[in-house]
Design a protein around this motif. Sequence first.
Motif, short mmCIF file in Angstrom:
data_model
loop_
_atom_site.label_atom_id
_atom_site.label_comp_id
_atom_site.label_asym_id
_atom_site.label_seq_id
_atom_site.Cartn_x
_atom_site.Cartn_y
_atom_site.Cartn_z
N ASP A 192 57.03 43.75 -29.85
CA ASP A 192 57.50 42.52 -30.50
C ASP A 192 58.82 42.04 -29.92
OD1 ASP A 192 55.29 42.63 -32.13
OD2 ASP A 192 56.34 43.63 -33.78
N LEU A 193 59.49 42.91 -29.16
CA LEU A 193 60.80 42.56 -28.59
C LEU A 193 60.70 42.33 -27.08
CD1 LEU A 193 62.84 45.31 -30.46
CD2 LEU A 193 62.63 42.89 -31.11
N ALA A 194 59.47 42.13 -26.59
CA ALA A 194 59.26 42.03 -25.15
C ALA A 194 59.99 40.85 -24.52
CB ALA A 194 57.77 41.95 -24.84
N GLU A 195 60.20 39.78 -25.28
CA GLU A 195 60.83 38.58 -24.71
C GLU A 195 62.35 38.59 -24.85
OE1 GLU A 195 59.06 36.52 -22.93
OE2 GLU A 195 57.33 37.79 -23.41
N GLU A 196 62.89 39.61 -25.49
CA GLU A 196 64.33 39.69 -25.69
C GLU A 196 65.04 40.13 -24.42
OE1 GLU A 196 65.94 38.91 -28.44
OE2 GLU A 196 64.20 38.63 -29.75
N PRO A 197 66.31 39.73 -24.25
CA PRO A 197 67.10 40.31 -23.16
C PRO A 197 67.46 41.76 -23.52
CG PRO A 197 68.44 38.81 -24.46
CD PRO A 197 67.05 38.69 -25.00
N TRP A 198 67.24 42.67 -22.58
CA TRP A 198 67.51 44.08 -22.83
C TRP A 198 68.78 44.50 -22.11
CZ3 TRP A 198 64.66 47.78 -25.64
CH2 TRP A 198 63.54 47.26 -26.31
N THR A 210 64.54 53.83 -20.36
CA THR A 210 64.29 52.53 -20.99
C THR A 210 63.04 51.88 -20.41
OG1 THR A 210 66.65 52.20 -21.40
CG2 THR A 210 65.26 50.24 -21.43
N LEU A 211 62.92 51.88 -19.09
CA LEU A 211 61.75 51.28 -18.45
C LEU A 211 60.47 52.00 -18.85
CD1 LEU A 211 63.13 50.60 -14.85
CD2 LEU A 211 62.79 48.95 -16.70
N VAL A 220 57.35 44.97 -19.31
CA VAL A 220 58.52 45.27 -18.47
C VAL A 220 59.71 44.54 -19.07
CG1 VAL A 220 59.56 45.07 -16.19
CG2 VAL A 220 57.11 45.54 -16.41
N PRO A 221 60.78 45.23 -19.45
CA PRO A 221 61.90 44.57 -20.10
C PRO A 221 62.67 43.66 -19.14
CG PRO A 221 62.48 46.84 -19.61
CD PRO A 221 61.02 46.69 -19.27
N ARG A 222 63.11 42.54 -19.68
CA ARG A 222 63.97 41.63 -18.91
C ARG A 222 65.41 42.07 -19.13
NH1 ARG A 222 66.63 36.89 -20.39
NH2 ARG A 222 65.53 36.85 -22.40
N GLN A 223 66.06 42.48 -18.04
CA GLN A 223 67.42 42.98 -18.18
C GLN A 223 68.39 41.82 -18.30
OE1 GLN A 223 68.90 45.54 -15.01
NE2 GLN A 223 70.09 46.72 -16.47
N GLY A 224 68.95 41.66 -19.51
CA GLY A 224 69.90 40.58 -19.73
C GLY A 224 71.31 40.95 -19.33
N GLY A 242 71.73 40.77 -26.78
CA GLY A 242 70.47 41.39 -26.45
C GLY A 242 70.17 42.57 -27.34
N VAL A 243 69.13 43.32 -26.98
CA VAL A 243 68.72 44.51 -27.72
C VAL A 243 68.76 45.71 -26.77
CG1 VAL A 243 67.27 43.14 -29.27
CG2 VAL A 243 66.25 44.20 -27.23
N ALA A 244 68.71 46.89 -27.34
CA ALA A 244 68.79 48.10 -26.50
C ALA A 244 68.18 49.27 -27.24
CB ALA A 244 70.24 48.41 -26.13
N LEU A 245 67.80 50.28 -26.46
CA LEU A 245 67.39 51.56 -27.05
C LEU A 245 68.61 52.46 -27.11
CD1 LEU A 245 63.97 52.19 -25.27
CD2 LEU A 245 64.35 51.64 -27.68
N ILE A 246 68.78 53.13 -28.25
CA ILE A 246 69.93 53.99 -28.47
C ILE A 246 69.44 55.38 -28.89
CG2 ILE A 246 72.06 54.36 -29.79
CD1 ILE A 246 72.23 51.95 -28.00
N PRO A 247 69.82 56.43 -28.17
CA PRO A 247 69.41 57.78 -28.58
C PRO A 247 70.16 58.23 -29.83
CG PRO A 247 70.88 57.90 -26.71
CD PRO A 247 70.62 56.45 -26.93
N ARG A 248 69.53 59.09 -30.62
CA ARG A 248 70.16 59.57 -31.85
C ARG A 248 71.48 60.30 -31.57
NH1 ARG A 248 65.87 60.06 -35.72
NH2 ARG A 248 64.84 58.02 -35.54
#
Length: 308
Positions: A192-198, A210-211, A220-224, A242-248
Amino acid sequence: MTEWDLRKLRVLRTLHELGTVRATAEALSMTPSAVSQQLSTLSEQAGVALLEAHGRRVRLTEAAHVLLRHTDVVLAQLERAEAELDRFVRGEVGRVRVGSFATAIPALVVPALDSLRRSHPKLRTRVHQAEAAEVYDLLAAGEIDIGLSLAAHAPGDQDGRYERGELLADPLDVALPAGHRAADAPAPSLRDLAEEPWIYGASGPWREITLAACAQAGFVPRQGHVASDWRAILDLVAAGFGVALIPRLAAAEDTPGVVLRTPQADQPRRHVVWAVRAGSGRRPQIDAALGALAEAAALLQSSNVQFK
């Protein structure tokens, strides 16, 4: 300088203790003639008589007593050396150098080395903070003994230069700006977040992780923006860039303006991996440190529900 034979010195010491050549031979599983030959050779090496006739027996000369005094010191020092070497063999002394990426140090390395300090108080340890990709270069250069790195997947085939294993699988949450449309969703899908800048790094394990997570979700994420420091990434997310993945392991503190959500459908993870130079894992010091790291990882997973 005379090259002393410890075996001959031990024969002399035993003769002094037992008093006769025959008793000495029996104690050392030798023949009397072999004992006499050893002592005769020792006298030649010393350049002075060590035995003298005393009735039907022999006794030590004054020179022999001088030699014995020094022999006792030498043999005692060798015993201490053997005892210390035994402690090396058991992994009780020596040193272990651990290279680790930043977020693993407080969660894994510090608890592990604290436990190791209690179980092996004379074992010296040293921590070297490094980027996850850098630890392999440090291992190859002999700068560290154990490296903690990251991987998109659990270690499979071994590199011929290194032995590797997984410590834990660190769950990844998606970081969203507080006002994002998906911020109220309890478990948004990465798709659902595929169009967001990552926001992620330009190179290294975190970019690959991340990839790989996005590829598993089908895009494939668009790197913002390019950033690799967690503080910088979270600040960019909070500002709505933008959005990002964050490890615990990296999300120990709340960041104002950032909402963390767990993408349950995808369940992305990064793998925390230990690595040592091939063959070195059998060294007892390294084995003890790896055991302490494994215990710290297991305790982290068992005590913190967020890792289950």
